[in-house]
Scaffold this motif. Structure first.
Motif, mmCIF file in Angstrom:
data_model
loop_
_atom_site.group_PDB
_atom_site.id
_atom_site.type_symbol
_atom_site.label_atom_id
_atom_site.label_comp_id
_atom_site.label_asym_id
_atom_site.label_seq_id
_atom_site.Cartn_x
_atom_site.Cartn_y
_atom_site.Cartn_z
ATOM 1 N N UNK A 1 0.218 -2.759 12.194
ATOM 2 C CA UNK A 1 1.317 -3.314 11.250
ATOM 3 C C UNK A 1 1.156 -2.619 9.825
ATOM 4 N N UNK A 2 0.903 -1.227 9.833
ATOM 5 C CA UNK A 2 0.582 -0.491 8.775
ATOM 6 C C UNK A 2 1.086 0.891 9.106
ATOM 7 N N UNK B 1 -7.535 -1.443 7.848
ATOM 8 C CA UNK B 1 -6.551 -0.635 7.336
ATOM 9 C C UNK B 1 -6.630 -1.043 5.843
ATOM 10 N N UNK B 2 -7.163 -2.370 5.353
ATOM 11 C CA UNK B 2 -7.267 -2.732 4.003
ATOM 12 C C UNK B 2 -8.554 -1.877 3.599
ATOM 13 N N UNK C 1 -9.782 0.806 4.281
ATOM 14 C CA UNK C 1 -9.453 2.224 4.159
ATOM 15 C C UNK C 1 -8.693 2.390 2.948
ATOM 16 N N UNK C 2 -7.600 1.751 2.535
ATOM 17 C CA UNK C 2 -7.280 1.515 0.886
ATOM 18 C C UNK C 2 -8.132 1.312 0.232
ATOM 19 N N UNK C 3 -8.892 0.458 0.369
ATOM 20 C CA UNK C 3 -9.981 -0.007 -0.757
ATOM 21 C C UNK C 3 -10.855 1.290 -0.982
ATOM 22 N N UNK C 4 -11.437 2.029 0.122
ATOM 23 C CA UNK C 4 -12.381 3.180 -0.096
ATOM 24 C C UNK C 4 -11.293 4.160 -0.791
#
Length: 423
Positions: A240-241, A286-287, A289-292
């Motif tokens: 879902x991304x 997924x979150x 990955x975005x955070x890093x």
């Protein structure tokens, strides 16, 4: 001691031998290399030396067991799927044990060496191709990596296959070669995503210099986009991304751009507190990955001068002769010395090829190879650098080195051999 005339006769005889038996020499080197890799690979048995190998084997097992591309029962896109797509059919037939899985890397080395022969023959002569094939088949970092479950050698085979097919399409102006090029380019993006930058560079060169029919160029580009595009759709459905290939780009960016990073650290850089923050926040794959990614970009924006200097140092370190490894058992002084000596010789021959441009101007395809080397090194350094990440680039350097060596020792060009300058 031989007289000058006798020395010239020896060189001439050797040159004729390489010219007349180029394909046999290339195949012989490939056979010896494969036999050596098989012997070493099966001697290692079920020994897993690196965490990446464990991950790729687990993903292969998950696919074969019906769980799909999943980790611990949950859909994932953390690892690029290209090498798993190669492992699955092999494991389905012969089993998913580690010794069998090593065949992917060994086969990739053999294919790369043969493609190098074809490229060298097209670049200058069969003699040049034989030199390039022997160099690839015997290059110590390639031979070592062939027995690991790493994506770099399959990616090198795909990159060389993409180049060979694109060059053939340029000469024949045919759709079949363009289709092969597109398939290799698409799989390349799924195997080592950073190498995907090579696809538009080669396609742009192809379009500008050869003005191919639209169908030929379309066949190459559509397939090169469609294959990773299909994986992106899969990721959108199950995660879902929007995830073009994998969810490890963020952590890889952070490993190369944060306060405790050095050019030498590579994947061993200390980003522990970022891992701990992600755990506390209970982020999804997924979150996280975005955070890093955001943390890395924030550090770059807050420390622009330090980040720029670090980037320049990482570019230089891409050509390092040695890496410190996580696992002490994986290090070997002999391995490091042999790798350092062979790469130093390779780099010296590439420099020699550039020095010879006054008398032997670079062919357009040599210029393309140099462009690919430079751009790929610049892209690698955006993240973090390791010798194994550079290996596909070493393949391009070997082709340039073989051209230099062929010119220096005056290996004769076959009569009637087609020169590859653009029409």
């Amino acid at each position: 001691m031989l007289s000058p005339a006798a020395s010239r006769d020896v060189v001439s005889h050797a040159a004729r031998f390489w010219r007349d038996h180029a394909a046999v020499i290339a195949l012989g080197a490939i056979a010896v290399s494969v036999l050596g890799c098989l012997t070493y690979g099966f001697a290692l048995g079920a020994e897993i030396r690196y965490a990446d190998e464990r991950d790729y084997l687990a993903l292969t097992h998950a696919v074969l067991s019906g769980d799909g591309y999943a980790s611990d029962g949950e859909p994932t896109a953390y690892r690029p799927p290209g090498i798993v797509f190669l492992l699955v059919p092999l494991a389905a037939v012969f089993g998913d044990g580690l010794p069998i899985a090593r065949l992917v890397g060994i086969a990739a080395l053999a294919v790369s060496a043969w493609l190098m022969f074809l490229l060298g023959r097209r670049l200058r002569s069969p003699s040049c191709g034989a030199l390039a094939a022997v160099a690839v088949a015997s290059y110590p970092p390639f031979v070592y990596t062939a027995t690991t479950i790493y994506p770099q050698l399959p990616a090198m085979a795909l990159l060389l296959g993409f180049l060979a097919a694109a060059f053939r399409a340029a000469e024949r102006r045919g759709v079949p070669a363009a289709v092969v090029a597109g398939m290799c380019g698409g799989m390349l993006a799924l195997t080592v995503p950073t190498l995907a930058v090579s696809v538009p560079i080669v396609a742009g060169w192809f379009a500008r210099r050869h003005r191919p029919p639209r169908a030929v160029l379309a066949a190459m580009l559509v397939l090169a986009v469609l294959i990773p595009g299909a994986w992106t759709v899969r990721n959108a459905v199950v995660l879902d991304a929007f995830v073009p290939v994998s969810t490890n780009s963020g952590v890889n960016l952070l490993l190369g751009n944060s306060e405790h990073v050095t050019p030498e650290a590579g994947s061993a850089a200390d980003i522990t507190h970022y891992y701990e923050q992600a755990d506390r926040l209970e982020l999804s794959e997924v979150e996280a990955n975005r955070f890093y990614r955001d943390q890395a970009l924030d550090w770059i924006s807050e420390h622009p001068a330090e980040a720029a200097l670090l980037y320049v140092r990482k570019v230089a370190h891409t050509f390092a002769l040695h890496n410190d490894l996580f696992t002490d058992d994986a290090t070997s002084l002999l391995h490091d010395v042999v790798a350092a000596v062979t790469f130093s010789l390779l780099f010296a021959l590439v420099v020699l090829r550039l020095a010879l441009t006054r008398w032997h101007p670079l062919d357009p395809r040599e210029k393309l190879q140099i462009t690919l080397v430079v751009v790929n090194v610049l892209v690698i350094a955006v993240f973090f650098t390791r010798i194994r990440l550079r290996l596909p680039v070493d393949g391009l350097l070997i082709l340039l080195a073989a051209s230099a060596l062929a010119r220096v020792v005056s290996l004769p060009r076959e009569q009637g051999h087609h020169r590859i300058s653009s029409p």
